[in-house]
Design an enzyme around this catalytic site. Structure first.
Site, PDB file in Angstrom:
ATOM      1  N   ARG A 261       1.109   3.485  10.976  1.00 38.34           N
ATOM      2  CA  ARG A 261       0.188   3.838  12.060  1.00 38.34           C
ATOM      3  C   ARG A 261       0.034   2.626  12.967  1.00 38.34           C
ATOM      4  O   ARG A 261      -0.012   1.484  12.510  1.00 38.34           O
ATOM      5  CB  ARG A 261      -1.188   4.263  11.513  1.00 38.34           C
ATOM      6  CG  ARG A 261      -1.188   5.599  10.768  1.00 38.34           C
ATOM      7  CD  ARG A 261      -0.921   6.775  11.704  1.00 38.34           C
ATOM      8  NE  ARG A 261      -1.038   8.067  11.039  1.00 38.34           N
ATOM      9  CZ  ARG A 261      -0.041   8.708  10.458  1.00 38.34           C
ATOM     10  NH1 ARG A 261       1.171   8.150  10.446  1.00 38.34           N
ATOM     11  NH2 ARG A 261      -0.219   9.888   9.887  1.00 38.34           N
ATOM     12  N   GLU A 289      -1.118   6.089  20.436  1.00 38.05           N
ATOM     13  CA  GLU A 289       0.117   6.713  19.969  1.00 38.05           C
ATOM     14  C   GLU A 289       1.175   6.771  21.066  1.00 38.05           C
ATOM     15  O   GLU A 289       2.349   6.507  20.823  1.00 38.05           O
ATOM     16  CB  GLU A 289      -0.184   8.125  19.447  1.00 38.05           C
ATOM     17  CG  GLU A 289       1.020   8.907  18.996  1.00 38.05           C
ATOM     18  CD  GLU A 289       1.571   8.461  17.648  1.00 38.05           C
ATOM     19  OE1 GLU A 289       2.682   8.884  17.297  1.00 38.05           O
ATOM     20  OE2 GLU A 289       0.887   7.688  16.953  1.00 38.05           O
ATOM     21  N   HIS A 308       7.575   8.307  17.357  1.00 44.80           N
ATOM     22  CA  HIS A 308       7.043   8.835  16.090  1.00 44.80           C
ATOM     23  C   HIS A 308       7.982   9.917  15.527  1.00 44.80           C
ATOM     24  O   HIS A 308       7.568  11.044  15.253  1.00 44.80           O
ATOM     25  CB  HIS A 308       5.636   9.393  16.292  1.00 44.80           C
ATOM     26  CG  HIS A 308       4.836   9.424  15.019  1.00 44.80           C
ATOM     27  ND1 HIS A 308       3.467   9.519  14.997  1.00 44.80           N
ATOM     28  CD2 HIS A 308       5.218   9.385  13.716  1.00 44.80           C
ATOM     29  CE1 HIS A 308       3.026   9.535  13.749  1.00 44.80           C
ATOM     30  NE2 HIS A 308       4.083   9.451  12.953  1.00 44.80           N
TER      31      HIS A 308
END
Length: 350
Positions: A261, A289, A308
């Site tokens: 993360r 993100e 991701h």
């Protein structure tokens, strides 16, 4: 991982519980193929084409299915199971999550209700570990640097001289976190001539020996590793686990890999190091993100930035579905889940 059984007499013979699918828009179409729909139909009473994207204010069809549901089959984007939702699901006894973390939709109300939960986190860990292994081998070989230079030069060059410090022989890799992904990565690293260090405050010397790694403090890991790869959970205690001090300890030319993360790394401190060219990075996750359009991460030549994608992607989603349907079969047969999620472990998991 077990091979999913074919749809046949053995699975059709068990009691067929009422199952409702609940996940984000478009997820079910990618998660379940015709084989999965057939197997789910044999295992459960369900309309596998009815997918609940919203449970707090459901459509009449979803509300009726929720009222009868004994098990929810969830994936990414599943709405939270609040007290209000659970009150509308009086028969609900279990949730099977065809992905990793359940923190986004399993609430304290679920644990108070005694709902049992299973997750496919163990199989979702596999592609992340594979991605990380590839990143480690490429980073030590200086592949990104060589590719950029080759494109720029377009001429004969003494690569042996320029890349004299590259290669994977007797290099040190530091693994931060003995999570499912971290442990799978350690397994994948065994065939290579690499020294592996581990930082994890919950792993003692005996367990580290069983894993075949050297347990060290975080400062030692950062100072001694040419590769530092992050696999710890996102918790308040792990926010900026790797900050300016830890990054400064990393040797010149070292690479930071983050597939966990973004919040685990102090991004401002990392950007300061990357801007000098002293460190390299492979970042599949960032904080936020999605980096803003003007983020230097997009353009720095010493950064490999991916959106991701280390986790299950494309055809790998079918492995999640296979594992989830294995758990549905266990529930239908009255057997315990193979990979249950325990509420007491939530403060140490992703």
């Amino acid at each position: 991982m077990t091979t999913p059984p074919p749809v046949g007499t053995a699975e059709r013979a068990v009691r067929r519980p009422n199952v409702l699918l609940s996940m984000g828009p478009g997820i079910a179409e990618r998660l379940l193929d015709a084989r999965h729909h057939a197997r789910l139909g044999a295992l459960a009473r369900t309309d596998s084409r009815l997918v609940a994207h919203e449970l707090a204010d459901p459509s009449p069809a979803v509300a009726a299915a929720l009222a009868d549901a004994e098990l929810l089959l969830t994936c990414w984007g599943a709405p939270p199971l609040t007290e209000r939702v659970l009150a509308a699901a009086p028969r609900l006894r279990a949730v099977v999550h065809a992905a990793g973390s359940v923190k986004h939709h399993i609430t304290d109300a679920c644990w108070r209700r005694g709902i049992t939960v299973a997750s496919a986190a163990a199989v979702n860990a596999l592609p992340v570990a594979e991605f990380t292994l590839a990143a480690i081998l490429f980073a030590n070989k200086r592949v990104l640097h060589a590719a950029h230079r080759y494109r720029a030069l377009r001429a004969p060059h003494d690569w042996q001289h320029e890349l004299s410090g590259a290669g994977n022989y007797h290099r040190t890799v530091g693994v931060v976190g003995a999570s499912r992904i971290g442990r799978r990565l350690i397994e994948l690293l065994r065939p290579f001539d690499l020294r592996v260090l581990l930082y994890d405050p919950y792993v003692d010397a005996a367990e580290a020996a069983r894993l075949g790694v050297a347990p060290v403090p975080l400062d030692t890991l950062c100072a001694d590793s040419g590769i530092v790869t992050v696999h710890a959970p996102e918790l308040p205690a792990t926010r900026h686990l790797l900050g300016a001090r830890e990054l400064a300890l990393m040797p010149d030319g070292a690479t930071l890999i983050n597939t966990a993360r973004g919040s685990l790394v102090d991004e401002a401190a990392l950007l300061a190091e990357l801007a000098t060219g002293r460190l390299h990075a492979v970042l599949d996750v960032t904080d936020p993100e999605l980096p803003p359009p003007d983020s230097p991460l997009y353009d720095l030549p010493n950064v490999l930035l991916t959106p991701h994608i280390a986790g299950s992607l494309g055809g790998e989603l079918h492995r999640l579905a296979d594992r989830a349907l294995d758990e549905v079969a266990r529930f239908a047969a009255g057997r315990p889940f193979a990979d249950p999620v325990h509420p007491t472990a939530q403060d140490r998991s992703a």
